[in-house]
Every structure is written in C-alpha cells, then in structure tokens.
Design a protein around this motif. Structure first.
Motif, PDB file in Angstrom:
ATOM      1  N   GLN A 296       0.822  -1.204   0.000  1.00 33.22           N
ATOM      2  CA  GLN A 296       0.000   0.000   0.000  1.00 33.22           C
ATOM      3  C   GLN A 296       0.859   1.258   0.000  1.00 33.22           C
ATOM      4  O   GLN A 296       0.573   2.224  -0.726  1.00 33.22           O
ATOM      5  CB  GLN A 296      -0.934   0.009   1.213  1.00 33.22           C
ATOM      6  CG  GLN A 296      -1.878   1.219   1.248  1.00 33.22           C
ATOM      7  CD  GLN A 296      -2.948   1.095   2.295  1.00 33.22           C
ATOM      8  OE1 GLN A 296      -3.325  -0.017   2.693  1.00 33.22           O
ATOM      9  NE2 GLN A 296      -3.465   2.222   2.765  1.00 33.22           N
ATOM     10  N   ILE A 297       1.929   1.265   0.781  1.00 34.35           N
ATOM     11  CA  ILE A 297       2.814   2.430   0.839  1.00 34.35           C
ATOM     12  C   ILE A 297       3.424   2.699  -0.536  1.00 34.35           C
ATOM     13  O   ILE A 297       3.471   3.848  -0.997  1.00 34.35           O
ATOM     14  CB  ILE A 297       3.922   2.206   1.895  1.00 34.35           C
ATOM     15  CG1 ILE A 297       3.312   2.203   3.297  1.00 34.35           C
ATOM     16  CG2 ILE A 297       4.995   3.281   1.788  1.00 34.35           C
ATOM     17  CD1 ILE A 297       4.259   1.694   4.372  1.00 34.35           C
ATOM     18  N   ALA A 298       3.874   1.634  -1.188  1.00 35.89           N
ATOM     19  CA  ALA A 298       4.506   1.797  -2.500  1.00 35.89           C
ATOM     20  C   ALA A 298       3.481   2.166  -3.562  1.00 35.89           C
ATOM     21  O   ALA A 298       3.729   3.038  -4.406  1.00 35.89           O
ATOM     22  CB  ALA A 298       5.237   0.516  -2.888  1.00 35.89           C
ATOM     23  N   ASP A 299       2.321   1.505  -3.539  1.00 31.25           N
ATOM     24  CA  ASP A 299       1.308   1.762  -4.555  1.00 31.25           C
ATOM     25  C   ASP A 299       0.805   3.202  -4.476  1.00 31.25           C
ATOM     26  O   ASP A 299       0.561   3.841  -5.504  1.00 31.25           O
ATOM     27  CB  ASP A 299       0.143   0.786  -4.391  1.00 31.25           C
ATOM     28  CG  ASP A 299      -0.811   0.817  -5.568  1.00 31.25           C
ATOM     29  OD1 ASP A 299      -0.405   0.387  -6.667  1.00 31.25           O
ATOM     30  OD2 ASP A 299      -1.951   1.275  -5.398  1.00 31.25           O
ATOM     31  N   ALA A 300       0.670   3.725  -3.249  1.00 29.66           N
ATOM     32  CA  ALA A 300       0.223   5.109  -3.070  1.00 29.66           C
ATOM     33  C   ALA A 300       1.355   6.099  -3.258  1.00 29.66           C
ATOM     34  O   ALA A 300       1.115   7.310  -3.275  1.00 29.66           O
ATOM     35  CB  ALA A 300      -0.384   5.283  -1.676  1.00 29.66           C
ATOM     36  N   ASP A 301       2.586   5.598  -3.393  1.00 24.22           N
ATOM     37  CA  ASP A 301       3.775   6.456  -3.530  1.00 24.22           C
ATOM     38  C   ASP A 301       3.829   7.475  -2.391  1.00 24.22           C
ATOM     39  O   ASP A 301       3.993   8.681  -2.602  1.00 24.22           O
ATOM     40  CB  ASP A 301       3.778   7.172  -4.885  1.00 24.22           C
ATOM     41  CG  ASP A 301       5.139   7.802  -5.200  1.00 24.22           C
ATOM     42  OD1 ASP A 301       6.145   7.382  -4.591  1.00 24.22           O
ATOM     43  OD2 ASP A 301       5.177   8.719  -6.046  1.00 24.22           O
TER      44      ASP A 301
END
Length: 485
Positions: A93-98
């Motif tokens: 989630q952290i990476a996908d939301a940048d």
C-alpha cells in the motif's frame, strides 16, 4: 476552498467546545486545530507539499485523526493503513500510493523505505501557529482508501474533498445530526465508514467524538454509561457480540438516539433484538468505498423496512439493471448501480479497472438487488465472490495467491462458510502436487506469515481434486453447495 470539516474552520465556529477524545487525551476544537497545525509544520519540514500522499499506519487513536487533517492542511492526501497488516501488505500500500511520508508506531513498523515519523515523535505544539491551511480545490485528492479486488491485490480508491464534503453532509442530513450529538467511534479508521459517519459528519456540525482503541463489549458498555454518546456506527458482528456478551447485564443505554448498521447484511432477528436491547432505532444502510461509504440508509424519521437497506440518500440515485445495463422493472432483481457526487475519482493508477467500475458516471457495484415501489433497496446477493467476515471485506483471490506461493500447492479455492457470529469465514480447499507432503497446518502457518489474521482460513482441506465446470474453471458454486451439505 477550505472544507467545512477542516479543524481551522471548526475552531473558528465552535471554539472551546469538546471535539475529540481517546483513551489518553481530549481536545476542544481550538486545541485540535493547534495540534493539527503543529503536525502540519512537522510534515512540511519533511518536504510534504500539495499533491503528496501521507500513509498513516496506526490503531484508532487521536493521532491518526490529527495526521489526516495535517496532510490536508498542506494540500496532501492521506492513505490510512490497517495496523494489523503484515509487512508485505503494508508495504504494498505504501509503495502503490507512492507515500511521501509514513506515520507509524515506530519500533520496526513498516515504512516501505520511505521517510517515517513514529507516533510518539509527533509534535504537540509548534512556533508556527499561524500556518494557514492551503486552499483546496473540490476535486483535489483527500483520501486513498484501499479495498481488495478480484485480482487479489488491493486497489486504491481515490476520494476527493468534494466526495467527502458531499458524503458527510448526507450523513448529517439523513441522521439529523446537531452539535448536541456525540459519536462513539468503534470501527477502524482505515475504513471509509468510520471516516465519514463517525469522524467528519459529527465534527462538521460541532458534535463531539470519542474514539475507542478497539472493540470490547464490556468496555463499550462502560464507555456508553460514562460518556453518554448519542450514536455509534457498527457492523452486524458487533451487534451480535453486544447481545451475547451482555450476560444478563442491563447497561444504561438511554443516551443513544440511534445506531447505524452496515458493511454486511444483518438478519431481521438480529436487528430486532439489538433495537430492543439498545432501546434505540438501528438504521441499516448500504454502500461501498467506491461511492464514499453510504448510498442507501433506512431513515431515522421515516418508515424503516426490515430486510431492506432503505432508500437512496439525498443527492444519490440507485438503478437496478440487467446484464446489458438496461433498467429492469420495479421489484425485479439485477445489478445495483449508484451515481451522485460521492462517486470516486477512480482507482489509483488503474484506468482499466476504473473504466470497468464507473460507466457513464454510474458505479457498478457487483451486487444484486431490487427496488420496491417506495424506492427501498434490498440486497439479494453478490455477483462477486467476496467474503464478508465481521464487516471486513475479504477477497478469495488474495488468499488464494498467498496459498499458491507455498511450495507443493497445485490448485486452491477459497470460499466463504456461513458463521453465526462473523457472518462468513474463509475456508480453503487445496490440491497438492503429486508426492508433495502438504498438511493443513503448513497451509495455515504459511497464511499467518503472509496475511492479516482475518484473511487466514479457519479450515483447510487437502483434497485430490477440485470440482470443475464444463469449461475447466473451478466450480465454486459446487464447492459452496457441498460445504452446505
């Protein structure tokens, strides 16, 4: 524009009236604004600016609320993360939301390699108390709420400030909220229900909010007796637990004006028993994250029809359509479509999925329902294979992907099994490779390492084969029928 739910706006309107409390602190509207300003200054020093996304991975507590508001002060958006997520789930989630910044519990909490601030290090005061919230456009991104999809990986639902403004206003209107109300928040704040129904709606009218760190029936009873809230929003499982855990106790629930029930179907028997126990109306509703929470609710001051989820909220419209998306006659079943100012901006970085879900401004819910002559909606079934466990949406494909990564697994199917307390629980059927030494315990242990506890199957059956339909796909309806038998 400064949305009416921003603490600076609220402080100017409601001043020293009580605003937010949790187990450790309580704040007036003016104090809430001061703390939000302090954290916004801290975020700005970390380089957060308009258009960024801040990830917040905390259990229910006031700092989670403060962090979301602080992001909005800078023109950034917030993505709340389930604090029980595994590292893999959280970092996706952290990476996908940048995310430009992560607020977490510290001590090895997931950060996805991004800058992070421990909740214990959040500022409570700042010199730059004159920081003004930036002007926000209505279509600016406010929240990225992640919801599981049929492809297995959660998708980020983009909700704008216009969405949040419209949804919170609809809640206020339909539930007749005033500054005299007091919400007891029991649902997790990474869900859109808690954010809209229990946070933004009451605060925007000057009502107060008490945040429970987690749900426990005994503590719930004690808090109601001590704090005297006027309403709370919950899922059917919580109402069932309240009834089962009362154990002869008759707590004083007289302060409650109403309660809200949503996120999963509730039986008429449960709602009737809960209303009698609480001595307050329970407003059953229906909605989804893609439409910013609720789209239909049984009215507080009009006929409530057991078995239905009520009529469309003011400003929203509901259609029932056939496979060709043509309207069906009143009383007939079909797919539920929703439109209005609460329709999401889309799925983050998923234009194809967005185009499949939003058609000509209407959200395709994937649910089957029917409308009666009064416009009341009944949810009949689900088109998708989603499992609703205690109000939390679980998608079999995500669980299947996790099990499929275990060496020795040839095929896997996950379905929902009815459960008296949780509504549904996941059950897995696993076919091993020939010669593989695969046990139910090994599958369960693997799931525990890779999935949130709620997603771990309660039962794993090792089977030599799975039923297939004529085109070779796994026959999940057949599995459900065999499980029921």
């Amino acid at each position: 524009m400064k949305p009416v739910y921003l603490p600076r706006v609220l402080a100017d309107r409601f001043g020293d009236a009580p605003a937010v409390r949790d187990e450790n602190t309580q704040m007036t509207f003016r104090e809430l604004d001061a703390k939000v300003t302090a954290v916004a200054c801290q975020f700005r020093e970390h380089g957060v600016t308009s258009g960024d996304v801040i990830a917040v991975m905390l259990p229910n507590r006031s700092e989670l609320v403060i962090s979301i508001f602080a992001a909005w002060y800078l023109g950034a958006a917030a993505t709340p993360i389930n604090p029980s997520f595994t590292h893999d789930e959280a970092e996706h989630q952290i990476a996908d939301a940048d995310a430009a910044l992560v607020v977490n519990a510290g001590h090895g909490s997931p950060s996805g390699g991004r800058p992070a601030i421990s909740v214990d290090d959040l500022r409570t005061s700042a010199d730059a108390t004159d920081l003004e919230p930036v002007d926000i456009a209505g279509d600016d991104l406010a929240l990225v709420i992640y919801t599981s999809g049929s492809t297995g990986r959660p998708k980020g639902v983009m909700l704008t400030h216009d969405n949040a403004t419209a949804m919170s206003a609809m809640m206020v209107e339909s539930m007749k909220m005033t500054a005299d109300d007091h919400c007891l928040l029991v649902l997790p704040l990474f869900h859109v229900n808690a954010l809209m129904v229990s946070l933004l709606a009451p605060l925007r009218v000057g009502a107060q909010l008490t945040i429970l760190g987690g749900f426990d029936a005994t503590r719930f009873f004690d808090t109601v007796e001590q704090r005297r809230p006027t309403y709370f929003s919950a899922v059917p499982t919580i109402f069932a637990l309240l009834l089962s855990k009362a154990e002869g106790r008759r707590p004083d629930m007289s302060s409650l004006r109403f309660a809200v029930c949503g996120a999963a179907p509730a039986t008429r028997e449960l709602l009737a028993a809960a209303e009698e126990f609480l001595d307050a109306p329970i407003l059953e509703g229906y909605g989804l994250t893609e439409a910013t929470c609720a789209s239909a609710v049984n009215p507080i001051d009009g006929p409530r029809k057991p078995g239905t989820v009520g009529p469309a909220l003011p400003g929203q419209r509901i259609r029932i359509v056939d496979d060709a998306l043509n309207d069906v006659p009143t009383g007939q079943t079909g797919e539920v479509l929703i439109t209005g100012p609460t329709v999401m901006a889309g799925y983050l970085n998923r234009p194809e999925a967005t185009a499949e879900t939003i058609v000509d401004g209407w959200v395709r819910t994937g649910d089957v329902g029917r409308l009666d002559d009064d416009g009341y909606l009944t949810i009949v079934d689900r088109l998708k294979d989603m499992i609703i466990r205690g109000g939390e949406n679980l998608y079999p494909k995500e669980i299947e992907n996790a099990i499929g990564s275990l060496p020795g697994v040839l095929e896997v199917a996950v379905i929902g099994r009815p459960d008296d307390v949780m509504g549904e629980v996941p059950v897995a059927f696993v076919v091993p490779y020939p010669g593989a030494d695969l046990t139910p315990e090994a599958v369960t242990d693997h799931c525990r390492r890779h999935l949130t506890r709620a997603k771990v199957p309660v039962h794993v059956e090792i089977t030599p084969e799975l039923p297939k339909n004529p085109v070779g796909k796994i026959d999940k309806p057949g599995l459900r029928a065999s499980l029921a038998a």
